[in-house]
Structures are given as structure tokens and as C-alpha cells.
Scaffold this motif. Structure first.
Motif, PDB file in Angstrom:
ATOM      1  N   PRO A  42      -7.497 -48.615 -46.109  1.00  0.00           N
ATOM      2  CA  PRO A  42      -6.310 -48.258 -45.309  1.00  0.00           C
ATOM      3  C   PRO A  42      -5.154 -47.728 -46.146  1.00  0.00           C
ATOM      4  O   PRO A  42      -4.516 -46.745 -45.764  1.00  0.00           O
ATOM      5  N   PHE A  43      -4.884 -48.354 -47.290  1.00  0.00           N
ATOM      6  CA  PHE A  43      -3.748 -47.907 -48.112  1.00  0.00           C
ATOM      7  C   PHE A  43      -4.093 -46.638 -48.881  1.00  0.00           C
ATOM      8  O   PHE A  43      -3.363 -45.650 -48.825  1.00  0.00           O
ATOM      9  N   LEU A  44      -5.221 -46.654 -49.589  1.00  0.00           N
ATOM     10  CA  LEU A  44      -5.560 -45.501 -50.419  1.00  0.00           C
ATOM     11  C   LEU A  44      -5.963 -44.304 -49.561  1.00  0.00           C
ATOM     12  O   LEU A  44      -5.821 -43.156 -49.982  1.00  0.00           O
ATOM     13  N   GLY A  45      -6.477 -44.556 -48.383  1.00  0.00           N
ATOM     14  CA  GLY A  45      -6.755 -43.441 -47.482  1.00  0.00           C
ATOM     15  C   GLY A  45      -5.481 -42.744 -47.038  1.00  0.00           C
ATOM     16  O   GLY A  45      -5.448 -41.522 -46.869  1.00  0.00           O
ATOM     17  N   LEU A  46      -4.412 -43.531 -46.866  1.00  0.00           N
ATOM     18  CA  LEU A  46      -3.143 -42.964 -46.437  1.00  0.00           C
ATOM     19  C   LEU A  46      -2.455 -42.219 -47.573  1.00  0.00           C
ATOM     20  O   LEU A  46      -1.852 -41.161 -47.359  1.00  0.00           O
ATOM     21  N   PHE A  47      -2.574 -42.752 -48.806  1.00  0.00           N
ATOM     22  CA  PHE A  47      -1.870 -42.149 -49.936  1.00  0.00           C
ATOM     23  C   PHE A  47      -2.822 -41.417 -50.879  1.00  0.00           C
ATOM     24  O   PHE A  47      -2.723 -41.514 -52.096  1.00  0.00           O
ATOM     25  N   ASP A  48      -3.770 -40.682 -50.289  1.00  0.00           N
ATOM     26  CA  ASP A  48      -4.557 -39.668 -50.998  1.00  0.00           C
ATOM     27  C   ASP A  48      -5.454 -40.239 -52.102  1.00  0.00           C
ATOM     28  O   ASP A  48      -5.614 -39.630 -53.162  1.00  0.00           O
ATOM     29  N   GLY A  49      -6.030 -41.410 -51.857  1.00  0.00           N
ATOM     30  CA  GLY A  49      -7.007 -41.931 -52.805  1.00  0.00           C
ATOM     31  C   GLY A  49      -8.244 -41.052 -52.851  1.00  0.00           C
ATOM     32  O   GLY A  49      -8.465 -40.196 -51.991  1.00  0.00           O
ATOM     33  N   ALA A  50      -9.075 -41.274 -53.865  1.00  0.00           N
ATOM     34  CA  ALA A  50     -10.266 -40.447 -54.049  1.00  0.00           C
ATOM     35  C   ALA A  50     -11.303 -40.726 -52.962  1.00  0.00           C
ATOM     36  O   ALA A  50     -11.417 -41.846 -52.468  1.00  0.00           O
ATOM     37  N   ASP A  51     -12.046 -39.706 -52.603  1.00  0.00           N
ATOM     38  CA  ASP A  51     -13.176 -39.851 -51.687  1.00  0.00           C
ATOM     39  C   ASP A  51     -14.373 -40.330 -52.498  1.00  0.00           C
ATOM     40  O   ASP A  51     -14.855 -39.603 -53.371  1.00  0.00           O
ATOM     41  N   PRO A  52     -14.901 -41.538 -52.241  1.00  0.00           N
ATOM     42  CA  PRO A  52     -16.008 -42.046 -53.053  1.00  0.00           C
ATOM     43  C   PRO A  52     -17.357 -41.415 -52.721  1.00  0.00           C
ATOM     44  O   PRO A  52     -18.362 -41.793 -53.311  1.00  0.00           O
ATOM     45  N   ASN A  53     -17.383 -40.459 -51.809  1.00  0.00           N
ATOM     46  CA  ASN A  53     -18.641 -39.809 -51.453  1.00  0.00           C
ATOM     47  C   ASN A  53     -18.934 -38.574 -52.294  1.00  0.00           C
ATOM     48  O   ASN A  53     -20.036 -38.044 -52.241  1.00  0.00           O
ATOM     49  N   ALA A  54     -17.946 -38.095 -53.036  1.00  0.00           N
ATOM     50  CA  ALA A  54     -18.156 -36.875 -53.823  1.00  0.00           C
ATOM     51  C   ALA A  54     -17.181 -36.879 -54.989  1.00  0.00           C
ATOM     52  O   ALA A  54     -16.138 -37.530 -54.947  1.00  0.00           O
ATOM     53  N   THR A  55     -17.534 -36.137 -56.021  1.00  0.00           N
ATOM     54  CA  THR A  55     -16.673 -36.072 -57.198  1.00  0.00           C
ATOM     55  C   THR A  55     -15.289 -35.549 -56.827  1.00  0.00           C
ATOM     56  O   THR A  55     -15.157 -34.553 -56.104  1.00  0.00           O
ATOM     57  N   THR A  56     -14.257 -36.232 -57.317  1.00  0.00           N
ATOM     58  CA  THR A  56     -12.870 -35.854 -57.040  1.00  0.00           C
ATOM     59  C   THR A  56     -12.199 -35.517 -58.357  1.00  0.00           C
ATOM     60  O   THR A  56     -11.759 -36.416 -59.082  1.00  0.00           O
ATOM     61  N   PRO A  57     -12.101 -34.237 -58.715  1.00  0.00           N
ATOM     62  CA  PRO A  57     -11.503 -33.881 -60.006  1.00  0.00           C
ATOM     63  C   PRO A  57      -9.991 -33.984 -60.016  1.00  0.00           C
ATOM     64  O   PRO A  57      -9.385 -34.149 -61.059  1.00  0.00           O
ATOM     65  N   GLN A  58      -9.383 -33.876 -58.835  1.00  0.00           N
ATOM     66  CA  GLN A  58      -7.925 -33.871 -58.752  1.00  0.00           C
ATOM     67  C   GLN A  58      -7.532 -34.376 -57.372  1.00  0.00           C
ATOM     68  O   GLN A  58      -8.078 -33.942 -56.362  1.00  0.00           O
ATOM     69  N   ARG A  59      -6.619 -35.326 -57.331  1.00  0.00           N
ATOM     70  CA  ARG A  59      -6.186 -35.883 -56.052  1.00  0.00           C
ATOM     71  C   ARG A  59      -5.403 -34.859 -55.245  1.00  0.00           C
ATOM     72  O   ARG A  59      -4.670 -34.037 -55.799  1.00  0.00           O
ATOM     73  N   GLN A  60      -5.594 -34.915 -53.935  1.00  0.00           N
ATOM     74  CA  GLN A  60      -4.714 -34.159 -53.052  1.00  0.00           C
ATOM     75  C   GLN A  60      -3.330 -34.793 -53.079  1.00  0.00           C
ATOM     76  O   GLN A  60      -3.162 -35.954 -53.456  1.00  0.00           O
ATOM     77  N   ASP A  61      -2.345 -34.062 -52.667  1.00  0.00           N
ATOM     78  CA  ASP A  61      -0.981 -34.584 -52.605  1.00  0.00           C
ATOM     79  C   ASP A  61      -0.413 -34.191 -51.252  1.00  0.00           C
ATOM     80  O   ASP A  61       0.166 -33.120 -51.090  1.00  0.00           O
ATOM     81  N   THR A  62      -0.608 -35.051 -50.255  1.00  0.00           N
ATOM     82  CA  THR A  62      -0.173 -34.725 -48.901  1.00  0.00           C
ATOM     83  C   THR A  62       1.121 -35.459 -48.566  1.00  0.00           C
ATOM     84  O   THR A  62       1.412 -36.524 -49.120  1.00  0.00           O
ATOM     85  N   THR A  63       1.869 -34.896 -47.669  1.00  0.00           N
ATOM     86  CA  THR A  63       3.051 -35.544 -47.128  1.00  0.00           C
ATOM     87  C   THR A  63       2.921 -35.519 -45.606  1.00  0.00           C
ATOM     88  O   THR A  63       2.981 -34.448 -44.990  1.00  0.00           O
ATOM     89  N   VAL A  64       2.693 -36.692 -45.029  1.00  0.00           N
ATOM     90  CA  VAL A  64       2.432 -36.774 -43.592  1.00  0.00           C
ATOM     91  C   VAL A  64       3.315 -37.861 -42.984  1.00  0.00           C
ATOM     92  O   VAL A  64       3.759 -38.791 -43.677  1.00  0.00           O
ATOM     93  N   PRO A  65       3.598 -37.777 -41.677  1.00  0.00           N
ATOM     94  CA  PRO A  65       4.500 -38.745 -41.041  1.00  0.00           C
ATOM     95  C   PRO A  65       4.032 -40.200 -41.185  1.00  0.00           C
ATOM     96  O   PRO A  65       4.867 -41.107 -41.271  1.00  0.00           O
ATOM     97  N   THR A  66       2.726 -40.420 -41.200  1.00  0.00           N
ATOM     98  CA  THR A  66       2.240 -41.803 -41.283  1.00  0.00           C
ATOM     99  C   THR A  66       2.618 -42.470 -42.603  1.00  0.00           C
ATOM    100  O   THR A  66       2.679 -43.702 -42.682  1.00  0.00           O
ATOM    101  N   GLN A  67       2.865 -41.679 -43.643  1.00  0.00           N
ATOM    102  CA  GLN A  67       3.324 -42.273 -44.903  1.00  0.00           C
ATOM    103  C   GLN A  67       4.730 -42.834 -44.737  1.00  0.00           C
ATOM    104  O   GLN A  67       5.044 -43.927 -45.226  1.00  0.00           O
TER     105      GLN A  67
END
Length: 992
Positions: A876-901
Motif C-alpha cells: 500500500p505505501f510503496l505502491g503509492l510512492f512509486d516503489g519498484a514493480d517486483p514482476n520485472a526489472t526496474t532500472p529507474q523509479r517513476q516519479d509521479t505526483t498524484v492526488p492520493t499522495q
């Protein structure tokens, strides 16, 4: 009309050959009759731009290589040539072209061509590797050898600054001024540890005016255990670390944490990067060749491979997708290449062929991956021991000797017992008399109402109530009530339920309530009356539900609890049941302890209706000879049970060793190419080897799986990709972007480096510095480029709005892990101890399915790198704040700004709980220093005069506004609100 000269020659040649009574010249025939047909009808789908079915017909080399379905032509044999069959639509081969059949003359011309040997004068054209020619691949920037470029001499003393300033000078720009010391230490501490600097650390740096002050900070942080947790997390992103398998039931991986902790430890120890890669690909092989104190860590390191995602329902059936995930991750993470794109066909853009893919596929198909469990096969298997085999053999040898001795005695006793039981069954068949029998339909019951009113008994006689399955084995759980009352004499009573219910597992045979031993018997009567051997407590995890059984069935069991129990059906309280086997009877027996007369009452009831049929039953009486034999059998049975208990205790005390979710060597073999990526359509065998663009070196004989050789190829200092890719990753995590902006793709679809000379200089330094990542950090962070301020400059923004030339340091937001860890730090709740295993349920209890998958998150105050990572459900927390997707290699985190944050900071219980703890710390101080305490917790500094004024004004307004709050609580509420404002502010969330 004018004809090209070759057509004139072909026409004249044809006339001459007819005049002379012989066939046309094959080359002329090809030019006149074959090439036009191929151009008009074939090369649109089978040419340079497109190769349906993997086939090219625009060159001789193309049809010689064939397509996915094999050789295209057999020169001299048109009837055996796949192309001719396709043109005719013969032998079940799909007709070509698909949009209209060739004319008879055109087909005849092609048949004649093949019959004459398929002479084809066309040049093969440039050799191709996937989407480029071999020559183009050789010249591609990332495939060229790394060479150490000269450092520009016109700018700066630090080589990094010299390269950067040389680029800036070309745009008439310069580096920005240095950042202030407080900004710099905050930036550096977060970059290397993912945590805020303490107030004490900041103050010490501010006071240190020596030239080495910043270098000392960098060295201190690189030596901190927090460094491995921060930079280990970057690697875990890259290798798609997770604590679950990813298939449709998302089974837990209870041992995955060992790999996570190995990564953190290896990063902290600054294990040379080439060794770091080798151990993850082939650590088990290296460990087996020279067992030492590194044996277990190297086995654990191969968790990188074992953690490949699993797919589908029965994961063994989709293992090719697991290998694809492995190859894709190895290619992107280690080499910056999208090798996985070649699973179905040659890469469309890069120098990677399908044969390259299946050459690597064979390496992983020759490897045994630990099995995580899945819906049809719940329990894990093939976990890898962490002790060398020879050492384990020494440890386990004494235990094996004791167990073997017990097993010999058990086998002898079982043989004796079986022989005695068969002899007893033969005697009982001739000596027994039937008292009553019956059948009950599904869901019904039957009392013992057809028995004689009085039954003569003698001590040692045996009464046996048998329950047998009918044809559909429908009534599995059968309620038994059996009461035996003495007529005359002492008028004693024996009741099955009362006598055995509360201590069913005390013995078999079981005592009665009058102090007589061996009265009630629980028997498997399929091969003779054998006492049920296995005692089972709390069946299906239900307290009070106990059984004697032989396997799962047959069994005698009881619900001793005061309430009904819901298991496979709802079992009434305080009751005894039997469950016949599908192939024979189960029985309850009473060994008579008296001479006299008795009356028998009771009933048999289907306790689990819906069978679709019921059960049969019979009550028999056997003479004293049978009873005597039963007592002899009981003696054997009791010895056997005692020996079984001895064995169980021995097994329970067996030596154990830790295991890892890792890989091991399997039977080495080459794999077949999958046509169009379909494992159901195998093509030719592809030898295991290295990528052709880098030489295509084959495995040596007796190489095993080939993982060790693969590790050598990848981690070689001569590999042009490995050092470049890793240097780029380190640069990326310091500056927010790589010198190559596509860190997982150094191929033709990726970005070219903005500073190619700097990239190669850093790669050269990296390799020459023994692949030390910590040395690379020092080199980058001690540069003026890293230490410059982040303020926007109009001159730079006008020329280079994206800051590709690094004329300033880019501001960044904290990652999800940094944010959570900073909140815990501010509240004083962060547990700095290393994380271990997650509290998964015991494996024996697993019953996960696609409808009820594993999906639990475990609360923890440890650093966020130790939080559980579930593949099929985002944290819940890392999904909201752009944590890595454990299903595929993540070379660089996304950086989103959304109302739910923003809503998180308003409403989330975790955030409010940490803010309340910070508030409590501040309110514990004298009123004059409360604001200082609050600012130190949030920002590691004291407030400015302006901030003090703003805070005082806010506290006054808030206290006045919350009129619905009791006066005593208004101050606390106001300070809590101020705390939440600070912890949600830009200064807390962003780094300059």
C-alpha cells in the motif's frame, strides 16, 4: 522495345537450347522464369523488411538457411521441397501465396529450377545479426571495446569535471557554484544511506573546515551498514526481488530473504562487481569446486536466478516463461540488452538472434530451479542445502545409522504382525458367527434392533462391529454408538463413546472405564484384523479432533470437544466415528472381560451425506481362540507402536541444515529452438554458447549447465557492455539520470550517451580499480559536478532545459523507502537491526489458489528494504510512492505526483502515528525549546526567526479554532497539526 542485356542473353540462350534439343541454362532459367516470380509474389513477406515464418527468399543465403519449419528447398528434389509443396498446397502444407495460387506455368518454372539444382546467382548480401548487419553491429557504440579516452586538459583537475566542463564550454556554460554544506551533507547522506543525516553529523561537518572534510563524510557513509541497505535496494529493484512467486496463487518464498540479505552484505563489503555477478549466476558451481566459508553465501547468491517469476496454474508447464524472465533480466540488468525480444524471432532492431536466445535458454534449462509451490503442488521442493555435501554426510552419518537400525527392526515386526493377522483372519472366517448386519442409505441411520435380546459371552471372546464401503464409497464419515450392558452379575456397562472419547489416543487397544486394559480395539480388517497404527491429534488443525488411522483411511476418530466441528462436514460434538477405506472395512472391537450375558444397543449413522450411497455394517462374535490370537497381535502391535514412537522421536531430532531458495546443476543439454516462441513447436537444436555478436564462443566439453562460463563471458573485462552499464547505473542514482538515459537498453532503440568519453573513462577506471563500486562512488561524489548547487539559472535553462549537460544538480523527491524510513527516524521508531525471515504460515498449512492467493503484508518498524514484497499485490505505501514493480526489472523509479499522495498525509494512520510520536517528543521539552525539537526531528536544524513567527501564529490560530476540543487537549492538537505540516513539507520530501 529495348530489353536489358541479361534478358536478351536469356532469350537467345533459350532459343539456342531448344534448337539444339537440350534444356535451358539453369542460370538463364532463374533470371527469366524464377527471379520475377519471387519478386512479384514472395519477397514482400519473405524479404529484407519482413520474414514471415523466419524465411527469406530475396537471397540465396535466405532460402538455404530455411525458416521456422525447416529447410525450404531440397535441390534436385522438388517433390521433397517445402516451397514447392506450399505453392501447390500439397501434403497438408498451407498454400502460398495466401492470397492467390500461382499459375501452373509459374509453378512449373519453379519446379524446374529446383529440379536443376536450384542454381541461384544472387549474392547473399551482407551478413546480418538480428536487426542489423554484422558490420553495423561491430561499429555500434556500446559494442565497441571500452577505450580509455584522454582527459580534457583545458578545464578542471578532477577528470569527471574536465569531461563535463568540456561539454559545457561548447555551449558557453559553466558548472553552478558549490552547494552549501548543509545541503551537501543532506544530499550525500540520503544518496549513500537513504536516511537523513543527524543533527550531530551536520554540525560536525559544518565545523570541519579542512580540505578533506567532505571526503571524510563520504568515507564514513560508505562504511555504514545503511549504505548496503540503500544501494542493495537499487540492485533488488533491478533483479525484480520479491517474497512471492508471482504465479496465480502467488505462493510465498520463505527463504528469499537470504538473497536479499546477501545482496545487502555484498554491497557493504564492496565485493568486486565481476565477482558479484559471477556468484549470482554460478555461485553454487564455484562453491562446489572449492568449499570454504563462502560456500553458503555463494549458494544463496544464486537466488537471483531462482527468484525468476513463475507463471500460470501449474508452473512446471510454463517453465519456458520463467526462463524467458531469467534471460530478459540477465540481458537488461547485466548487459543493457533486450535479449528477451528474440524468444519468438530474431531481434527486430539489435544484433541478437533467436539462436542466441535459445543458446542461453539451454544453459538455464540445464539448471534446477528451486520450486516455490503452486496451486496443484502446494509444497516447495528442490531447495538448496547450505552445507557442502561431504560436510553434511559427516554430520548426518550417525543419525542415518540409528535410523537404519530402527527401520530393520520395524520391517521385521511388520512382517511378523502381517503373518499373524492373516492367520487370524483365516481362523476368524471359520469360527465367527454373525449377530446382525445391514446397509444404510446415504444420509440415513440404522439401530441395532435385530440383535438377540440376550447374548451369552465368555471372557476372551471378541465382538467386532465392521463398517464397509458400498460401491461408490459414499459415506466416508460414519457415526458409531455402541453400548454393551451386563445382564445380572455386577450389571456393568461398556459404552464406546464414554470409554474412549476423552483419551482416544491413550492406546490401541484401549482400556474400558472399569480398569480393564485391551478392551476396545480399532482395526483395519482389509488384510486381517490389524490395529490401526497411527495416532493423529487435532486433524485439520481442529482441537479435540483425534484419530487412529492407517494413512488417511481407514480410521477411527472422535470429536472430543463440546461443540460441533466443521471440517469436511459438520461433525457433532462428543461423538465417535469410523471411516472405511475405499477398498475395505474398518472395525471397532470389544474384547469381552467377563463370563455372563449382555445386551447390545446402538446405531450406525451416515455423518457425511451426499455420497451418493451409504455403508454396510455387520456385528460378529468370535470365540476365545480368536481373542487369544488378538492379544498376541496386540503385543506385536504395541511393540510396533513403541518402535514407531522411537523412530518418530529420532526423526524429530534429526540433524537439519539451512536451505536457500536457489539453483543447482541439472542434466546438461542443448535446447531446441521454439518456433515462434511456442514450446509445443520445437525446431532445431541450438548449441549452448555466448552471443554471436561477441564471438559466439561454444561451451567446452563437460562444462555442466554453462552458467559458470556465461558468468565469465558477462563479467569479463573485455565485455564492452558490463562495466559501461554498471557505471551508468551508479551515475544515474547519484544524478537522477544516466549518461545513457535508457539504463536497461544500450541497443539501437536506446539513447546514445550524452558524454560518451566520460562514460568510457569511468568504465575504464571501474575495471582497473578491481570493479570497486565504493571507489566509483568516491570518484563521482568528490567531483565539483556532484557538489554543485541545484538553483535554476536562466543561461543554462535557455540552452539546456533538461540539464543534459549537468550545469546544475537536479532536485529530487525522496523515494518511497526514503520517505517511510525518514518518518520512522523522525518519530524515533526506526528499528535499525537487519531484517530476517517473514512470519509466513507453516508450509504444511498452505492451500493457496487463484481464488484465495497469498496476499498478506506484515507490519514492521525496520527499514523499508526489509518489508515484504508481494508480486500480485502492491504494497500500500510503496505502491503509492512509486516503489519498484517486483514482476520485472526496474532500472529507474517513476516519479509521479498524484492526488492520493496528498491525501496520504491528511488521512493515513501510519503517518499520523509517526507525527504523534514526534509531537510527544517536542511537548516533553520545555515550552521555549519545543519548536527547536520539532525542527530538528524533521529537518535536522533549528527554525529561522521567520519560521518561529509563522509557527507561533499557526499555533495560536489553531488553538483558537478547535473550540470543539477540550481546552486541555487544544495545545496537543495544535502541535500535532504543526508536526504534520512539517513532515509533509517540501523540505522534508525533497533533496536539493
Amino acid at each position: 522495345m529495348c530489353y536489358p542485356s541479361r534478358w536478351v542473353v536469356a532469350f537467345v540462350g533459350l532459343l539456342g537450347s531448344v534448337a539444339n534439343g537440350r534444356g535451358a541454362d539453369p542460370t538463364d532459367h532463374f533470371e527469366a522464369k524464377v527471379r520475377p516470380v519471387l519478386i512479384q509474389h514472395c519477397t514482400k513477406c519473405h524479404g529484407a523488411e519482413k520474414q514471415k515464418g523466419g524465411l527469406r527468399l530475396d537471397t540465396k543465403a535466405g532460402w538455404q538457411a530455411g525458416g521456422d519449419t525447416g529447410p525450404t528447398l531440397v535441390p534436385g528434389k522438388p517433390a521433397e521441397s517445402l516451397l514447392i509443396k506450399a505453392l501447390r498446397g500439397a501434403d497438408g502444407v498451407a498454400q502460398m501465396p495466401p492470397n492467390g495460387k500461382l499459375t501452373a506455368a509459374e509453378i512449373a518454372a519453379l519446379e524446374q529450377w529446383v529440379k536443376d539444382g536450384a542454381i541461384d546467382p544472387r549474392a547473399a548480401g551482407p551478413a546480418r545479426l538480428g536487426g542489423v548487419t554484422a558490420a553495423e553491429a561491430k561499429e555500434w557504440w556500446s559494442f565497441r571495446p571500452v577505450t580509455r579516452p584522454p582527459v580534457p586538459s583545458s578545464a578542471g583537475t578532477n577528470p569527471i569535471d574536465a569531461f563535463v566542463q568540456a561539454k559545457l564550454a561548447g555551449q558557453k556554460l559553466t558548472l553552478s557554484p558549490p552547494a552549501d554544506k548543509r545541503t551537501l551533507i543532506r544530499r550525500t547522506t540520503y544518496d549513500l544511506t537513504g536516511l537523513p543525516a543527524t543533527t550531530e553529523e551536520i554540525e560536525a561537518f559544518l565545523k570541519d573546515t579542512s580540505p578533506e572534510a567532505f571526503a571524510k563524510v563520504v568515507d564514513r557513509l560508505l562504511a555504514s551498514p545503511a549504505y548496503g541497505e540503500r544501494w542493495g535496494r537499487h540492485w533488488l529493484d533491478l533483479v525484480r526481488y520479491a517474497d512471492t512467486a508471482g504465479e496465480n496463487s502467488d505462493h510465498p518464498l520463505p527463504h528469499a530473504w537470504r538473497y536479499r540479505n546477501w545482496v545487502i552484505d555484498a554491497v557493504n563489503r564492496d565485493v568486486p562487481y565481476d565477482e558479484f555477478l559471477r556468484d549470482q549466476l554460478a555461485g553454487d558451481i564455484v562453491a562446489a569446486r572449492s568449499p570454504n566459508e563462502k560456500y553458503a553465501p555463494r549458494v544463496v547468491a544464486t537466488g537471483f536466478l531462482a527468484l525468476a517469476r513463475r507463471f500460470g496454474h501449474d508452473i512446471d508447464k510454463d517453465v519456458h516463461l520463467t526462463y524467458e524472465d531469467t534471460i530478459d533480466t540477465v540481458g537488461k540488468a547485466f548487459l543493457g540488452l533486450t535479449i528477451g525480444c528474440a524468444r519468438c524471432h530474431d531481434h527486430k532492431y539489435d544484433a541478437i538472434t533467436a539462436k542466441d536466445y535459445y543458446a542461453l535458454y539451454g544453459i538455464f534449462d540445464s539448471t534446477k530451479f528451486a520450486f516455490p509451490g503452486c496451486e496443484p503442488q502446494q509444497l516447495p521442493r528442490d531447495l538448496v542445502p547450505l552445507m557442502p555435501p561431504a560436510e553434511w554426510d559427516r554430520v548426518v552419518k550417525p543419525y542415518k545409522g540409528k535410523l537404519a537400525s530402527v527401520d530393520v527392526r520395524l520391517a521385521q515386526l511388520r512382517t511378523e504382525q502381517t503373518e499373524l493377522a492373516r492367520a487370524l483372519k483365516t481362523r476368524a472366517t471359520t469360527l465367527g458367527s454373525l449377530l446382525a448386519k445391514g446397509e444404510i442409505a446415504d444420509g440415513s441411520e440404522q439401530p441395532f434392533d435385530k440383535l438377540p435380546a440376550v447374548i451369552d459371552v465368555r471372557a476372551g471372546q471378541f465382538l467386532q462391529l465392521s463398517v464397509t464401503p458400498l460401491k461408490n464409497h459414499g459415506a466416508d464419515s460414519t457415526l458409531i454408538e455402541w453400548d454393551i450392558t451386563e445382564i445380572g452379575g455386577k450389571e456393568r456397562r461398556w459404552n464406546l463413546t464414554a470409554d474412549v472419547l476423552d483419551d482416544l489416543l491413550a492406546a490401541n487397544p484401549h482400556a474400558d472405564a472399569h480398569g480393564n486394559k485391551r478392551v476396545w480395539w480399532f482395526l483395519d480388517t482389509r488384510d486381517g484384523p490389524l490395529p490401526l497404527p497411527e495416532a493423529a491429534r487435532d486433524l485439520s488443525g481442529k482441537p479435540g479432533l483425534h484419530a487412529w488411522r492407517n494413512g488417511d483411511t481407514p480410521s477411527v476418530f472422535a470429536n472430543s470437544s463440546k461443540e460441533p466441528v466443521s471440517v469436511w462436514t459438520k461433525l457433532p460434538a462428543r461423538s465417535v466415528f469410523v471411516h472405511p477405506g475405499p477398498n475395505g472395512n474398518v472395525a471397532v472391537g470389544w474384547l469381552c472381560p467377563i463370563d455372563g450375558k449382555v445386551r447390545i444397543t446402538g446405531r450406525v449413522k451416515d455423518a457425511h451425506p451426499g455420497g451418493p450411497d451409504g455403508v454396510g455394517w455387520m456385528l460378529e462374535q468370535f470365540p476365545g481362540e480368536v481373542g487369544a490370537d488378538l492379544l498376541s497381535l496386540a503385543t506385536k502391535s504395541e511393540k510396533l507402536q513403541a518402535l514407531e514412537r522411537e523412530r518418530a522421536a529420532l526423526v524429530a531430532s534429526a540433524p537439519t541444515q539451512d536451505v536457500a531458495f536457489a539453483v543447482a546443476e541439472a542434466t546438461p543439454h542443448d535446447a531446441k529452438l521454439h518456433l515462434r516462441g511456442d514450446p509445443e513447436k520445437p525446431g532445431p537444436v541450438v548449441p549452448r554458447r555466448w552471443l554471436e555478436v561477441f564471438g559466439g564462443e561454444l561451451l567446452p566439453a563437460k562444462a555442466g549447465s554453462g552458467r559458470l562460463e556465461l558468468a565469465g563471458w558477462i563479467a569479463s573485462k573485455n565485455n564492452p557492455l558490463t562495466a559501461r552499464v554498471m557505471v551508468n547505473r551508479v551515475w544515474l542514482h547519484h544524478f537522477g539520470r544516466g549518461l545513457v538515459k535508457t539504463p536497461n537498453d544500450f541497443g539501437t532503440r536506446g539513447s546514445a550517451p550524452t558524454h560518451p568519453e566520460l562514460l568510457d573513462w569511468l568504465a575504464s577506471e571501474f575495471v582497473e580499480g578491481n570493479w570497486s563500486v565504493k571507489a566509483l562512488h568516491r570518484r563521482i561524489m568528490l567531483s565539483a559536478t556532484y557538489q554543485q548547487a541545484s538553483a535554476m539559472r536562466p543561461d543554462g535553462a535557455k540552452v539546456d532545459a533538461n540539464n543534459d549537460l549537468y550545469w546544475r544538480f537536479d532536485r529530487r523527491r525522496l523515494s518511497g523507502e526514503e520517505l517511510r524510513d525518514s518518518l520512522l527516524t523522525a518519530s524515533g521508531q526506526l528499528d535499525r537491526k537487519s531484517g530476517g525471515a517473514h512470519p509466513f504460515p507453516p508450509e504444511a498449512s498452505w492451500s493457496y489458489s487463484q481464488h484465495v492467493p497469498f496476499s498478506t503484508f506484515y507490519d514492521s518498524d525496520k527499514r523499508s528494504v526489509y518489508l515484504i514484497s508481494v508480486r500480485n499485490r502492491r504494497h500500500p505505501f510503496l505502491g503509492l510512492f512509486d516503489g519498484a514493480d517486483p514482476n520485472a526489472t526496474t532500472p529507474q523509479r517513476q516519479d509521479t505526483t498524484v492526488p492520493t499522495q496528498a491525501l496520504y498525509f491528511l488521512n493515513d494512520p501510519f503517518f499520523h502515528a509517526q507525527a504523534d510520536k514526534v509531537t510527544a517528543r517536542a511537548l516533553a521539552k520545555p515550552e521555549a525549546t519545543r519548536l527547536d525539537e520539532l525542527f530538528r526531528a524533521a529537518f535536522q536544524r533549528v527554525p529561522t526567526a521567520k519560521e518561529r513567527e509563522a509557527a507561533a501564529a499557526f499555533l495560536m490560530r489553531y488553538t483558537t479554532a478547535v473550540t470543539d476540543t477540550p481546552a486541555a487537549d487544544r495545545t496537543k492538537a495544535a502541535w500535532a497539526a504543526l508536526t504534520r505540516i512539517l513532515l509533509a513539507s517540501n523540505e522534508f520530501l525533497y533533496l536539493d
